[in-house]
Scaffold this motif. Structure first.
Motif, PDB file in Angstrom:
ATOM      1  N   LYS A 633       3.623   5.421  -3.423  1.00  0.00           N
ATOM      2  CA  LYS A 633       4.549   4.147  -2.912  1.00  0.00           C
ATOM      3  C   LYS A 633       3.779   2.980  -3.895  1.00  0.00           C
ATOM      4  O   LYS A 633       4.745   2.082  -4.314  1.00  0.00           O
ATOM      5  CB  LYS A 633       4.246   3.907  -1.437  1.00  0.00           C
ATOM      6  CG  LYS A 633       4.999   2.657  -0.987  1.00  0.00           C
ATOM      7  CD  LYS A 633       5.072   2.801   0.487  1.00  0.00           C
ATOM      8  CE  LYS A 633       5.724   1.440   0.890  1.00  0.00           C
ATOM      9  NZ  LYS A 633       5.738   1.175   2.428  1.00  0.00           N
ATOM     10  N   THR A 637       6.282   0.948  -6.277  1.00  0.00           N
ATOM     11  CA  THR A 637       6.334  -0.637  -6.047  1.00  0.00           C
ATOM     12  C   THR A 637       5.939  -1.417  -7.389  1.00  0.00           C
ATOM     13  O   THR A 637       6.507  -2.120  -7.542  1.00  0.00           O
ATOM     14  CB  THR A 637       5.408  -0.946  -4.791  1.00  0.00           C
ATOM     15  OG1 THR A 637       5.821  -0.234  -3.724  1.00  0.00           O
ATOM     16  CG2 THR A 637       5.756  -2.447  -4.504  1.00  0.00           C
ATOM     17  N   SER A 638       5.030  -1.063  -7.657  1.00  0.00           N
ATOM     18  CA  SER A 638       4.557  -1.743  -9.201  1.00  0.00           C
ATOM     19  C   SER A 638       5.491  -1.469 -10.152  1.00  0.00           C
ATOM     20  O   SER A 638       5.942  -2.415 -10.944  1.00  0.00           O
ATOM     21  CB  SER A 638       3.150  -1.353  -9.640  1.00  0.00           C
ATOM     22  OG  SER A 638       2.128  -1.342  -8.579  1.00  0.00           O
ATOM     23  N   ARG A 640       8.777  -0.865  -9.865  1.00  0.00           N
ATOM     24  CA  ARG A 640      10.171  -1.803  -9.611  1.00  0.00           C
ATOM     25  C   ARG A 640       9.850  -3.300  -9.497  1.00  0.00           C
ATOM     26  O   ARG A 640      10.823  -4.074  -9.479  1.00  0.00           O
ATOM     27  CB  ARG A 640      10.646  -1.336  -8.465  1.00  0.00           C
ATOM     28  CG  ARG A 640      11.081   0.044  -8.241  1.00  0.00           C
ATOM     29  CD  ARG A 640      11.648   0.373  -6.872  1.00  0.00           C
ATOM     30  NE  ARG A 640      12.747  -0.319  -6.656  1.00  0.00           N
ATOM     31  CZ  ARG A 640      13.493  -0.373  -5.534  1.00  0.00           C
ATOM     32  NH1 ARG A 640      12.981   0.384  -4.553  1.00  0.00           N
ATOM     33  NH2 ARG A 640      14.704  -1.124  -5.330  1.00  0.00           N
ATOM     34  N   SER A 641       8.383  -3.592  -9.634  1.00  0.00           N
ATOM     35  CA  SER A 641       8.380  -5.256  -9.581  1.00  0.00           C
ATOM     36  C   SER A 641       8.648  -5.766 -10.979  1.00  0.00           C
ATOM     37  O   SER A 641       8.474  -5.451 -11.981  1.00  0.00           O
ATOM     38  CB  SER A 641       6.916  -5.444  -9.422  1.00  0.00           C
ATOM     39  OG  SER A 641       6.585  -6.807  -9.533  1.00  0.00           O
TER      40      SER A 641
END
Length: 847
Positions: A633, A637-638, A640-641
């Motif tokens: 996760k 998340t990184s 998609r940042s």
């Protein structure tokens, strides 16, 4: 050819100087011109011991290959061919490397001795087979290498190499025994002062017992009857009376005053068995003397003082303890008594202590066993012969004149017949009636109750006395015969009970059935209740008699404690039968308690297993599943940042982390599913013949490159396996081995053929696993020692063993020579029908 002689240097612990003493003995023998060679001596890197090898001829060792290593062993054939007078063979309890002629070194020594070669060897006290449990309780270490005690006992010489614990620890601290890096661990574990002191005591006591055995043998061979007071041995003479406990305690106090004192309690029983002591009292005294560290002996002898003195001299005793006589004053007219006779005949080398007690001059009061007399039918015929026989005989003799002497002999024969048939009382009746008839019909003056000639009076008195004597003997013999038969039956019953107690085999119903059959009852039941006012319940019942709800409803009830009773129906038993029945009742209570404890243990084990699995599953979900999920996760998340511009290297690293986390999750979920399939019996192996080199290399794909090596010869036979299950099992074994292997020590996967089996060995050089934990590591959710949380949930080895058994193979753990752990996967060679795991058999047949 004369057998060689064996000399053993015995020590209490490693480092006391056994090998040094053996080499010193060798130098002395060489100096005397003896042909002496070194068959095998291990100096363990100790400089002083190694120096002692200089000047001694050494037979070259034989090197054997085993599991990838080379190990030196004694070349037995070379020593036999060299044929010296004396051979030095160190470490008698050593286990030879597989491939040697003998499994144990002591067997090599036996061959040397049989060839007429003298042998000098060494052994530690902890390696004696009979002391294994004792040594383990002292040191916490179970000795794997042992030598039978008889091998050491047969040695011609056993020399104790002794050293105080303090001196041995100083040698250890100075580096004279182990390498410096091992000194601290040894001093704080095996070489603790308490351990060394206890082992030293074992060695001293063992040697002392051997010396004592040699002394006893020497005294027997040379017929030495004099007492040699090498140590205090106290013989306590028992009569079976209540004063025996006082005498035993006094004897124990006397033994404590001397070093190595020993107490021997002895009961002298007459060979005819006509007088006997209380069995209960003797049992209590036996228990007491054994609790005080002594021994109990039962000796048969008609002359009690002579038997007691013979026993004392045979045991090389120094003192005898007897109690003051319990006979009353008037009874001394029959003799001086046992105590006075023993004191008079003991001689100057044997002290006799006469101890006062509370039973002095109160009379012996020993119980005399009473048995039933002759059977009913014999007693009836005895009374007929005793009462009706004399008148019938008199009527017959009135028709003929045989003379008084013959008439008396015929009446005496009739009295003897009455005694043989009916015992004492019918014989007395026959003697009385016969004497009156003799007086009236055949003794002058006839037909009068008087006797004219005094000689006839003597004849009639003798006649009555003989009749009474014969009747007494017959009565006593009948009573003793009945008693012996009954005691034999009781002993057989009690032996049966004792055997069941030791083996723990008999169930409650079986025991109750045995009670019912033994005593000829209709039914037998064990009743119990929770309290004094609670109703009775039946714990077990056998037979077809009427049901019994309370003990008072039974024909026979034997209480067992306060809230349990054995109830029998059918007939009322005599009091003498209740003694054995009480033993059955006690055993029935024990069996019931054992059954309930076993049920409680099974329930507790089931609950504990369920709790353990639930806890492990919770830990797996809470940590081992969450950790890779959290990593995935975070990486996603990184990526998609939009606030961070990632380089190609960073993106590749994050994607690699995602892939590793997904692989870890896949592996974990796969093991969980595999274990659930194994536990539910849904694994269906598809067995086919295949070469190992087609499957095993594929199992190494999941480990880092260079962390595992492969050695699978092409000449191996094909195996009958499920390729998928085999690949998964080997992969789990290799991953586990790589996980615990140190850096730079690759895991070796090797295969070899053995008869109709093929072995796959996964060898690592990690920390290894103790013997007591080798089976536990194959249980689900087990991780040995201080394995980190990231090491997995402990399913890999459990799944591997389950798959191996499903294919008809086995998986076991062994120590790697030199350190580490070896997993041995045994498979069926092609052409042999695999013995499938029970869980897989039904589905295999269905498929």
């Amino acid at each position: 050819m004369a057998r060689g002689k064996l000399r053993i240097h015995l020590g209490a612990a490693p480092g006391v100087g056994k090998t040094y003493a053996m080499l010193s003995e060798a130098h002395r023998r060489v100096g005397r011109g003896t042909d002496c060679v070194v068959g095998f001596v291990e100096h363990h890197g100790r400089p002083r011991t190694e120096v002692m090898l200089h000047g001694l001829e050494q037979v070259p060792r034989r090197e054997l290959e085993y599991r990838g290593g080379v190990f030196p062993e004694m070349d037995l054939d070379a020593v036999l061919a060299r044929r010296p007078q004396v051979a030095l063979v160190d470490e008698l309890a050593h286990t030879n490397v597989p491939g040697s002629r003998n499994a144990k070194r002591w067997q090599d020594v036996e061959e040397l001795l049989a060839a007429g070669i003298d042998v000098v060897s060494t052994v530690n006290i902890q390696h004696l087979e009979s002391l294994g449990d004792v040594v383990e309780s002292i040191t916490g270490v179970r000795q794997q290498e042992t030598v039978p005690d008889e091998v050491v006992r047969r040695a011609d010489q056993v020399e104790l190499v002794d050293m105080t614990p303090e001196a041995l620890r100083r040698r250890m601290a100075h580096g004279n025994i182990y390498q410096p890096d091992k000194v601290d661990a040894a001093l704080s574990n095996y070489f603790r002062p308490g351990n060394l002191t206890a082992l030293r005591e074992l060695a001293l006591l063992w040697v002392a017992d051997r010396v004592d055995a040699h002394l006893t043998q020497y005294r027997s061979e040379h017929r030495v009857s004099a007492i040699w007071g090498s140590r205090e041995r106290i013989v306590v003479g028992l009569t079976g009376g209540p004063e025996g406990r006082t005498l035993i305690r006094r004897g124990a106090r006397l033994a404590e005053k001397g070093a190595g004192g020993e107490v021997l309690a002895v009961y002298i029983a007459r060979s005819d068995g006509l007088t006997s002591a209380s069995p209960k009292e003797l049992a209590l005294q036996r228990t007491l003397v054994e609790d005080l560290g002594g021994t109990f002996h039962h000796v048969v002898g008609d002359d009690i003082p002579a038997a007691l003195l013979a026993f004392a001299r045979g045991a090389n005793a120094t003192q005898i303890v007897l109690g003051s006589s319990r006979r009353k004053t008037w009874q001394y007219v029959f003799g001086p008594g046992v105590g006075a006779t023993v004191a008079r005949e003991s001689g100057p080398d044997l002290d006799v202590h006469i101890v006062t007690h509370d039973e002095v001059a109160k009379g012996r009061g020993l119980p005399v066993a009473r048995g039933a007399r002759l059977g009913r039918s014999r007693r009836v015929w005895g009374w007929i012969a005793g009462v009706a026989g004399p008148p019938l005989l008199a009527a017959l003799l009135n028709t003929v004149d045989l003379g008084l002497a013959n008439d008396m002999l015929l009446f005496l024969a009739l009295t003897v017949a009455a005694a043989l048939l009916g015992g004492l009382l019918p014989a007395l009746a026959s003697a009385a009636v016969g004497s009156l008839l003799l007086n009236y019909f055949y003794t002058p003056p006839l037909h009068r109750w008087t006797i004219a000639d005094p000689k006839n009076i003597v004849a009639i008195v003798i006649f009555v006395a003989v009749g009474v004597a014969v009747a007494s003997v017959v009565d006593l013999a009948a009573r003793r015969t009945h008693q012996a038969a009954r005691l034999r039956a009781e002993s057989e019953i009690l032996a049966f009970l004792a055997g069941n107690v030791l083996r723990g085999e008999t169930g409650l119903e079986d025991l109750l059935e045995r009670v019912r059959e033994t005593f000829g009852m209709e039914s037998a039941a064990l009743l119990e209740r929770a309290g004094d006012v609670e109703p009775w319940t039946c714990a077990g019942r056998v037979g077809r008699g009427r049901p019994v709800e309370r003990p008072d409803q039974a024909d026979v009830d034997i209480p067992v404690g306060d809230h349990m009773a054995l109830a029998l129906t059918g007939r009322v038993l005599p009091a003498e039968d209740r003694r054995v029945l009480a033993a059955f009742a006690a055993q029935a209570a024990v069996v019931l308690d054992r059954r309930r404890l076993q049920e409680e243990a099974d329930r507790a084990r089931t609950l504990a297993e369920g709790n353990r699995i639930r806890t492990a599953l919770l830990a797996a979900v809470s940590h081992d599943l969450r950790t890779p999920l959290a990593g995935i996760k975070a990486a996603v998340t990184s990526l998609r940042s939009e606030d961070v511009e990632w380089s190609e290297e960073d993106r590749a690293e994050l994607l690699e982390g995602i892939e590793e986390g997904a692989d870890r999750l896949d592996h974990l979920v796969g093991n969980l599913l595999d274990m659930s399939r194994l536990q539910t019996g849904t694994v269906t192996p598809l067995i086919r013949e295949i070469d190992l080199d087609e499957v095993v290399p594929m199992a190494l794909g999941g480990v880092p490159e260079g962390s595992a090596g492969l050695d699978v010869p092409e000449t191996l036979p094909m195996v009958a396996v499920d390729p998928g299950l085999l690949e998964r099992a080997v992969a789990n074994l290799v991953e586990n081995a790589v996980k615990y292997s140190p850096p730079g020590a690759p895991v070796l996967v090797a295969a070899s053929a053995l008869a109709d089996r093929v072995e796959v060995r996964v060898v690592d050089r990690g920390p290894g696993v103790p013997d007591e934990a080798k089976e536990r590591i194959f249980e689900p959710f087990q991780r040995h020692g201080d394995a980190p949380r990231g090491a997995g949930v402990g399913l890999g080895l459990a799944v591997a063993r389950g798959f191996a058994e499903a294919m008809g193979g086995t998986l076991n753990a062994e120590d790697t020579p030199g350190g580490g752990l070896t997993m041995v996967l045994t498979l069926n060679a092609a052409g042999t029908r695999p013995e499938l795991h029970p869980a897989a058999e039904p589905e295999r047949q269905a498929s």
